[in-house]
Scaffold this active site. Sequence first.
Site, PDB file in Angstrom:
ATOM      1  N   GLU A  97       0.077 -61.857   0.601  1.00 60.28           N
ATOM      2  CA  GLU A  97       1.093 -62.148  -0.392  1.00 60.28           C
ATOM      3  C   GLU A  97       2.590 -61.633   0.022  1.00 60.28           C
ATOM      4  OE1 GLU A  97       0.468 -64.619  -3.569  1.00 60.28           O
ATOM      5  OE2 GLU A  97      -0.142 -64.973  -1.546  1.00 60.28           O
ATOM      6  N   THR A 123       9.336 -69.166  -4.488  1.00 55.30           N
ATOM      7  CA  THR A 123       9.069 -67.934  -5.301  1.00 55.30           C
ATOM      8  C   THR A 123      10.073 -66.788  -5.230  1.00 55.30           C
ATOM      9  OG1 THR A 123       6.777 -68.719  -4.800  1.00 55.30           O
ATOM     10  CG2 THR A 123       7.071 -66.280  -5.323  1.00 55.30           C
TER      11      THR A 123
END
Length: 336
Positions: free
Chosen positions: A157, A210
Amino acid sequence: MNNNDIQDFKLPLKGAGRATPPSGGGGGSIHVFAPATVANVVCGFDVLGFAVNEPGDEVIMRLTDKPGITISKITGDDGRLPLNPAKNTVSVSVQHYLQSLGRTDIGLDIELHKKMPIGSGLGSSSASTVAGLFAIKTLLGDDSDAATLLPFAMKGEEMACGHGHADNVAPALLGGFVLIRSYEPLDVVRLPHPDGLWCAIVFPDVDVPTREARQIIRNKIFMKDAVTQWGNIAGLVSGLFMQDIDLIGRSMKDVLVEPVRSMLIPDFYIMREMAMEMGAVSFGISGSGPSVFAFTRDEETAKRITQKLQKHLTSIKIGSNGYVSTINDKGPRVIG
Protein backbone atom coordinates in the site's frame (compact mmCIF):
# COMPACT_ATOMS: atom_id res chain seq x y z
CA MET A 1 7.60 0.74 8.90
CA ASN A 2 11.06 -0.63 8.07
CA ASN A 3 12.29 -4.17 7.53
CA ASN A 4 13.18 -4.61 11.21
CA ASP A 5 9.62 -3.67 12.13
CA ILE A 6 8.38 -6.38 9.79
CA GLN A 7 10.68 -9.08 11.10
CA ASP A 8 9.84 -8.35 14.74
CA PHE A 9 6.13 -7.85 14.12
CA LYS A 10 3.65 -9.43 16.53
CA LEU A 11 -0.01 -8.67 15.84
CA PRO A 12 -2.42 -8.77 18.81
CA LEU A 13 -5.33 -9.74 16.56
CA LYS A 14 -8.72 -10.54 18.00
CA GLY A 15 -11.11 -12.87 16.21
CA ALA A 16 -9.03 -14.03 13.22
CA GLY A 17 -8.65 -17.63 12.16
CA ARG A 18 -5.63 -19.48 10.79
CA ALA A 19 -4.67 -19.83 7.18
CA THR A 20 -3.94 -23.40 6.15
CA PRO A 21 -2.62 -24.79 2.85
CA PRO A 22 -5.18 -26.49 0.61
CA SER A 23 -5.39 -30.27 0.86
CA GLY A 24 -3.34 -31.87 -1.87
CA GLY A 25 -1.31 -28.68 -2.28
CA GLY A 26 -1.29 -28.13 -6.03
CA GLY A 27 2.38 -28.83 -6.60
CA GLY A 28 4.49 -25.84 -7.52
CA SER A 29 1.69 -23.50 -8.56
CA ILE A 30 -1.39 -21.93 -7.06
CA HIS A 31 -4.29 -19.71 -8.13
CA VAL A 32 -5.67 -17.29 -5.52
CA PHE A 33 -8.54 -14.80 -5.38
CA ALA A 34 -8.57 -11.82 -2.99
CA PRO A 35 -11.60 -9.56 -2.51
CA ALA A 36 -12.32 -5.89 -2.96
CA THR A 37 -12.86 -3.83 0.16
CA VAL A 38 -14.74 -0.76 1.34
CA ALA A 39 -12.43 1.38 3.48
CA ASN A 40 -13.27 4.21 5.90
CA VAL A 41 -16.93 3.09 6.03
CA VAL A 42 -17.93 6.77 6.02
CA CYS A 43 -16.83 7.95 9.48
CA GLY A 44 -13.83 5.67 10.10
CA PHE A 45 -11.09 7.31 8.02
CA ASP A 46 -8.06 4.96 7.86
CA VAL A 47 -9.37 2.82 10.76
CA LEU A 48 -12.40 0.87 9.44
CA GLY A 49 -12.97 -1.39 6.44
CA PHE A 50 -14.81 -4.49 5.29
CA ALA A 51 -14.45 -7.07 2.53
CA VAL A 52 -17.05 -7.83 -0.14
CA ASN A 53 -17.63 -10.92 -2.30
CA GLU A 54 -17.05 -9.16 -5.60
CA PRO A 55 -15.15 -7.81 -7.40
CA GLY A 56 -11.60 -8.96 -6.63
CA ASP A 57 -8.23 -9.81 -8.17
CA GLU A 58 -6.51 -13.10 -8.98
CA VAL A 59 -2.87 -14.18 -8.85
CA ILE A 60 -1.36 -17.31 -10.37
CA MET A 61 2.01 -18.07 -8.79
CA ARG A 62 4.54 -20.74 -9.80
CA LEU A 63 7.75 -21.87 -8.17
CA THR A 64 10.72 -21.73 -10.56
CA ASP A 65 14.27 -23.07 -10.50
CA LYS A 66 15.93 -19.68 -10.88
CA PRO A 67 16.05 -17.52 -7.69
CA GLY A 68 14.20 -14.22 -7.88
CA ILE A 69 10.74 -12.97 -8.82
CA THR A 70 9.43 -12.35 -12.32
CA ILE A 71 6.03 -11.08 -13.44
CA SER A 72 5.22 -12.81 -16.72
CA LYS A 73 1.72 -11.48 -17.31
CA ILE A 74 -0.75 -8.81 -16.18
CA THR A 75 -4.27 -8.70 -17.60
CA GLY A 76 -7.20 -6.35 -17.08
CA ASP A 77 -5.08 -3.26 -16.38
CA ASP A 78 -4.99 -1.67 -19.85
CA GLY A 79 -1.19 -1.67 -19.62
CA ARG A 80 -1.12 0.60 -16.57
CA LEU A 81 0.74 -1.67 -14.14
CA PRO A 82 4.48 -2.41 -14.25
CA LEU A 83 5.89 -5.85 -15.07
CA ASN A 84 9.09 -4.76 -13.32
CA PRO A 85 9.05 -6.73 -10.02
CA ALA A 86 10.79 -3.86 -8.24
CA LYS A 87 7.86 -1.56 -8.99
CA ASN A 88 4.81 -3.81 -8.64
CA THR A 89 3.01 -3.98 -5.29
CA VAL A 90 2.48 -7.75 -5.51
CA SER A 91 6.11 -8.68 -6.08
CA VAL A 92 7.47 -6.06 -3.68
CA SER A 93 5.32 -7.27 -0.78
CA VAL A 94 6.14 -10.92 -1.57
CA GLN A 95 9.85 -10.05 -1.62
CA HIS A 96 9.58 -8.49 1.85
CA TYR A 97 7.86 -11.65 3.09
CA LEU A 98 10.58 -13.92 1.64
CA GLN A 99 13.32 -11.73 3.12
CA SER A 100 11.71 -12.04 6.56
CA LEU A 101 11.97 -15.85 6.21
CA GLY A 102 15.52 -15.73 4.86
CA ARG A 103 14.28 -17.40 1.67
CA THR A 104 15.64 -15.15 -1.06
CA ASP A 105 16.84 -18.33 -2.81
CA ILE A 106 13.28 -19.03 -3.96
CA GLY A 107 12.27 -18.44 -7.58
CA LEU A 108 8.75 -17.30 -8.45
CA ASP A 109 6.78 -16.44 -11.56
CA ILE A 110 3.66 -14.32 -11.04
CA GLU A 111 0.62 -13.70 -13.22
CA LEU A 112 -1.70 -10.92 -12.05
CA HIS A 113 -5.25 -10.85 -13.37
CA LYS A 114 -7.09 -7.64 -12.52
CA LYS A 115 -10.77 -8.47 -12.16
CA MET A 116 -11.66 -5.10 -10.66
CA PRO A 117 -11.18 -1.50 -11.79
CA ILE A 118 -7.98 0.34 -10.93
CA GLY A 119 -8.55 3.58 -9.04
CA SER A 120 -12.05 2.57 -8.02
CA GLY A 121 -11.82 3.22 -4.28
CA LEU A 122 -12.39 -0.50 -3.72
CA GLY A 123 -8.88 -1.49 -2.70
CA SER A 124 -7.61 -2.58 -6.11
CA SER A 125 -3.94 -2.58 -5.12
CA SER A 126 -4.81 -4.25 -1.80
CA ALA A 127 -6.62 -7.13 -3.49
CA SER A 128 -3.64 -7.79 -5.78
CA THR A 129 -1.13 -7.60 -2.95
CA VAL A 130 -3.12 -9.82 -0.61
CA ALA A 131 -3.65 -12.41 -3.35
CA GLY A 132 0.11 -12.56 -3.94
CA LEU A 133 0.99 -12.83 -0.25
CA PHE A 134 -1.64 -15.49 0.42
CA ALA A 135 -0.37 -17.42 -2.61
CA ILE A 136 3.27 -17.53 -1.48
CA LYS A 137 2.31 -18.28 2.13
CA THR A 138 0.20 -21.23 0.99
CA LEU A 139 2.77 -22.45 -1.54
CA LEU A 140 5.41 -22.60 1.20
CA GLY A 141 3.07 -24.42 3.59
CA ASP A 142 3.25 -21.59 6.11
CA ASP A 143 0.39 -22.30 8.53
CA SER A 144 0.94 -19.25 10.74
CA ASP A 145 -1.95 -16.86 11.30
CA ALA A 146 -2.92 -14.99 8.12
CA ALA A 147 -2.57 -11.77 10.12
CA THR A 148 1.22 -12.15 10.04
CA LEU A 149 1.05 -11.07 6.39
CA LEU A 150 -0.45 -7.69 7.25
CA PRO A 151 2.75 -5.62 7.57
CA PHE A 152 4.00 -6.97 4.23
CA ALA A 153 0.69 -6.00 2.62
CA MET A 154 1.04 -2.52 4.09
CA LYS A 155 4.39 -2.18 2.31
CA GLY A 156 2.49 -2.73 -0.93
CA GLU A 157 0.00 0.00 0.00
CA GLU A 158 2.87 2.35 0.75
CA MET A 159 4.18 1.82 -2.77
CA ALA A 160 0.73 2.17 -4.35
CA CYS A 161 -0.43 5.39 -2.72
CA GLY A 162 2.42 6.72 -0.60
CA HIS A 163 0.82 5.77 2.70
CA GLY A 164 0.93 2.31 4.33
CA HIS A 165 -2.60 2.31 5.73
CA ALA A 166 -4.32 -0.98 6.60
CA ASP A 167 -8.04 -0.29 6.19
CA ASN A 168 -8.09 -2.03 2.79
CA VAL A 169 -5.44 -4.73 3.19
CA ALA A 170 -6.62 -5.87 6.64
CA PRO A 171 -10.19 -6.78 5.60
CA ALA A 172 -8.96 -8.16 2.26
CA LEU A 173 -6.55 -10.42 4.16
CA LEU A 174 -8.67 -11.34 7.18
CA GLY A 175 -12.16 -11.05 5.75
CA GLY A 176 -15.09 -9.46 7.54
CA PHE A 177 -15.31 -6.06 9.19
CA VAL A 178 -12.04 -4.77 10.62
CA LEU A 179 -10.97 -1.98 12.98
CA ILE A 180 -7.38 -0.72 13.02
CA ARG A 181 -7.21 0.43 16.63
CA SER A 182 -3.60 1.59 16.35
CA TYR A 183 -0.82 1.82 13.79
CA GLU A 184 2.04 2.26 16.30
CA PRO A 185 2.01 -0.45 17.42
CA LEU A 186 -0.17 -2.13 14.84
CA ASP A 187 -3.29 -3.45 16.58
CA VAL A 188 -6.13 -4.87 14.47
CA VAL A 189 -9.54 -6.05 15.70
CA ARG A 190 -12.03 -8.11 13.69
CA LEU A 191 -15.56 -6.89 14.41
CA PRO A 192 -18.88 -8.75 14.29
CA HIS A 193 -21.66 -7.57 12.00
CA PRO A 194 -25.34 -8.33 11.36
CA ASP A 195 -25.85 -11.29 9.02
CA GLY A 196 -28.58 -9.45 7.14
CA LEU A 197 -26.45 -6.48 6.11
CA TRP A 198 -26.14 -6.05 2.33
CA CYS A 199 -23.99 -3.64 0.38
CA ALA A 200 -24.79 -1.89 -2.90
CA ILE A 201 -21.69 -0.55 -4.66
CA VAL A 202 -21.49 1.70 -7.72
CA PHE A 203 -18.22 2.70 -9.37
CA PRO A 204 -18.62 5.76 -11.64
CA ASP A 205 -16.18 5.84 -14.52
CA VAL A 206 -14.32 8.94 -13.37
CA ASP A 207 -10.74 9.29 -12.17
CA VAL A 208 -10.05 10.04 -8.49
CA PRO A 209 -6.41 9.08 -7.76
CA THR A 210 -5.85 8.06 -4.14
CA ARG A 211 -2.77 10.25 -3.66
CA GLU A 212 -4.62 13.36 -4.84
CA ALA A 213 -7.71 12.48 -2.80
CA ARG A 214 -5.57 12.33 0.35
CA GLN A 215 -3.90 15.66 -0.36
CA ILE A 216 -7.16 17.65 -0.24
CA ILE A 217 -8.03 16.48 3.28
CA ARG A 218 -7.67 19.13 5.99
CA ASN A 219 -4.69 18.79 8.34
CA LYS A 220 -6.43 20.63 11.18
CA ILE A 221 -10.01 20.23 12.39
CA PHE A 222 -12.30 21.87 14.93
CA MET A 223 -12.76 20.14 18.26
CA LYS A 224 -16.55 20.06 17.81
CA ASP A 225 -16.11 18.18 14.53
CA ALA A 226 -13.71 15.72 16.17
CA VAL A 227 -16.23 15.05 18.94
CA THR A 228 -18.96 14.43 16.36
CA GLN A 229 -16.72 12.03 14.47
CA TRP A 230 -15.67 10.12 17.63
CA GLY A 231 -19.30 9.68 18.57
CA ASN A 232 -20.19 8.35 15.14
CA ILE A 233 -17.29 5.86 15.05
CA ALA A 234 -18.20 4.62 18.52
CA GLY A 235 -21.86 4.38 17.49
CA LEU A 236 -21.00 2.39 14.36
CA VAL A 237 -18.81 -0.08 16.26
CA SER A 238 -21.49 -0.40 18.96
CA GLY A 239 -24.13 -1.01 16.31
CA LEU A 240 -22.03 -3.79 14.79
CA PHE A 241 -21.60 -5.51 18.16
CA MET A 242 -25.26 -5.03 19.10
CA GLN A 243 -26.49 -6.17 15.65
CA ASP A 244 -28.44 -2.89 15.59
CA ILE A 245 -28.81 -1.84 11.96
CA ASP A 246 -30.64 1.38 12.88
CA LEU A 247 -27.72 2.46 15.09
CA ILE A 248 -25.28 1.54 12.32
CA GLY A 249 -27.21 3.72 9.90
CA ARG A 250 -27.51 6.84 12.02
CA SER A 251 -23.82 6.60 13.03
CA MET A 252 -22.51 6.56 9.46
CA LYS A 253 -22.01 10.30 9.05
CA ASP A 254 -18.70 11.96 8.24
CA VAL A 255 -18.07 15.65 9.01
CA LEU A 256 -14.33 15.56 8.28
CA VAL A 257 -13.48 13.86 4.97
CA GLU A 258 -16.68 13.34 3.00
CA PRO A 259 -17.49 17.08 2.61
CA VAL A 260 -14.21 17.51 0.70
CA ARG A 261 -13.97 14.24 -1.22
CA SER A 262 -17.61 14.32 -2.30
CA MET A 263 -16.75 17.26 -4.58
CA LEU A 264 -14.72 14.84 -6.72
CA ILE A 265 -17.70 12.53 -7.31
CA PRO A 266 -20.36 13.65 -9.83
CA ASP A 267 -23.81 14.09 -8.25
CA PHE A 268 -22.74 12.50 -4.97
CA TYR A 269 -25.49 14.11 -2.89
CA ILE A 270 -28.13 13.43 -5.54
CA MET A 271 -27.15 9.74 -5.50
CA ARG A 272 -27.23 9.71 -1.69
CA GLU A 273 -30.75 11.15 -1.67
CA MET A 274 -31.86 8.55 -4.22
CA ALA A 275 -30.41 5.68 -2.20
CA MET A 276 -31.89 6.82 1.09
CA GLU A 277 -35.32 7.34 -0.47
CA MET A 278 -35.17 3.75 -1.75
CA GLY A 279 -34.55 2.32 1.70
CA ALA A 280 -30.79 2.45 2.18
CA VAL A 281 -29.59 2.27 5.78
CA SER A 282 -26.66 4.55 4.96
CA PHE A 283 -24.71 5.93 2.02
CA GLY A 284 -21.13 7.09 1.57
CA ILE A 285 -17.85 7.05 -0.30
CA SER A 286 -15.87 3.83 -0.57
CA GLY A 287 -12.24 4.55 0.28
CA SER A 288 -11.08 7.66 -1.54
CA GLY A 289 -13.77 7.25 -4.21
CA PRO A 290 -15.14 7.53 -6.78
CA SER A 291 -17.05 4.38 -5.77
CA VAL A 292 -20.02 4.91 -3.50
CA PHE A 293 -21.82 2.33 -1.38
CA ALA A 294 -25.02 1.89 0.55
CA PHE A 295 -25.89 -0.54 3.32
CA THR A 296 -29.31 -2.16 3.03
CA ARG A 297 -31.32 -4.73 5.00
CA ASP A 298 -31.85 -7.09 2.07
CA GLU A 299 -30.49 -8.11 -1.33
CA GLU A 300 -33.43 -6.84 -3.35
CA THR A 301 -33.10 -3.28 -2.04
CA ALA A 302 -29.37 -3.36 -2.74
CA LYS A 303 -30.02 -4.45 -6.32
CA ARG A 304 -32.65 -1.75 -6.91
CA ILE A 305 -30.38 0.97 -5.52
CA THR A 306 -27.46 -0.18 -7.66
CA GLN A 307 -29.61 -0.16 -10.79
CA LYS A 308 -31.10 3.26 -9.98
CA LEU A 309 -27.73 4.90 -9.38
CA GLN A 310 -26.25 3.39 -12.54
CA LYS A 311 -29.23 4.61 -14.53
CA HIS A 312 -28.74 8.11 -13.14
CA LEU A 313 -25.04 8.10 -14.02
CA THR A 314 -25.90 7.00 -17.55
CA SER A 315 -28.31 9.95 -17.81
CA ILE A 316 -25.40 12.33 -17.14
CA LYS A 317 -23.20 10.45 -19.62
CA ILE A 318 -21.04 8.62 -17.06
CA GLY A 319 -20.48 4.88 -17.33
CA SER A 320 -20.38 2.73 -14.22
CA ASN A 321 -19.97 -0.73 -12.72
CA GLY A 322 -22.30 -2.05 -10.04
CA TYR A 323 -21.90 -4.79 -7.44
CA VAL A 324 -24.17 -6.25 -4.77
CA SER A 325 -22.71 -8.24 -1.89
CA THR A 326 -22.93 -9.28 1.70
CA ILE A 327 -19.87 -8.74 3.90
CA ASN A 328 -17.24 -11.31 2.93
CA ASP A 329 -15.99 -13.09 6.07
CA LYS A 330 -13.55 -15.41 4.26
CA GLY A 331 -10.98 -13.07 2.68
CA PRO A 332 -8.59 -14.61 0.15
CA ARG A 333 -9.11 -18.15 -1.09
CA VAL A 334 -7.44 -20.72 -3.32
CA ILE A 335 -9.42 -21.22 -6.54
CA GLY A 336 -7.13 -23.58 -8.42
